[in-house]
Design a protein around this motif. Sequence first.
Motif, short mmCIF file in Angstrom:
data_model
loop_
_atom_site.label_atom_id
_atom_site.label_comp_id
_atom_site.label_asym_id
_atom_site.label_seq_id
_atom_site.Cartn_x
_atom_site.Cartn_y
_atom_site.Cartn_z
N LYS A 13 40.65 21.72 83.69
CA LYS A 13 39.51 20.75 84.10
C LYS A 13 39.95 19.42 83.73
CE LYS A 13 35.83 24.21 83.29
NZ LYS A 13 34.49 24.47 82.56
N GLU A 23 39.36 15.57 83.52
CA GLU A 23 38.30 14.26 83.72
C GLU A 23 38.85 12.93 83.41
OE1 GLU A 23 34.61 13.16 80.79
OE2 GLU A 23 35.18 15.19 80.62
N ASP A 75 40.18 22.25 88.49
CA ASP A 75 38.64 21.81 88.65
C ASP A 75 38.61 20.25 88.34
OD1 ASP A 75 36.04 21.30 88.53
OD2 ASP A 75 35.58 22.83 87.24
#
Length: 97
Positions: free
Chosen positions: A16, A18, A46
Amino acid sequence: MIKIEKEIHGNSAVLKLEGWLDTQTTAEFTKALASLEPNIEQLTLDLKKLEYTSSAGLRQIVVAHKKMNGRLIVKNVCSEIMDVFKMTGFVAHLNIE
């Protein structure tokens, strides 16, 4: 700045991302890819919280795709990054959900 969270589920992994994936942060992404166990057969990126990617980030996504022999899923792509994927032709080569 980038934050990378790794989840392992048996022989699959989820990274993930970010923040921003650019020349300043690709080393962290490369390190996360290198840290995957050899038994990982499928990788999901993701991108729900990824705000930006540069050409350096795109190159690293290609590296991930090659490392996984095409068993890479990209999901939760924001419209801005999807536009970049479309302009570069990545949509034809990546499994985007």
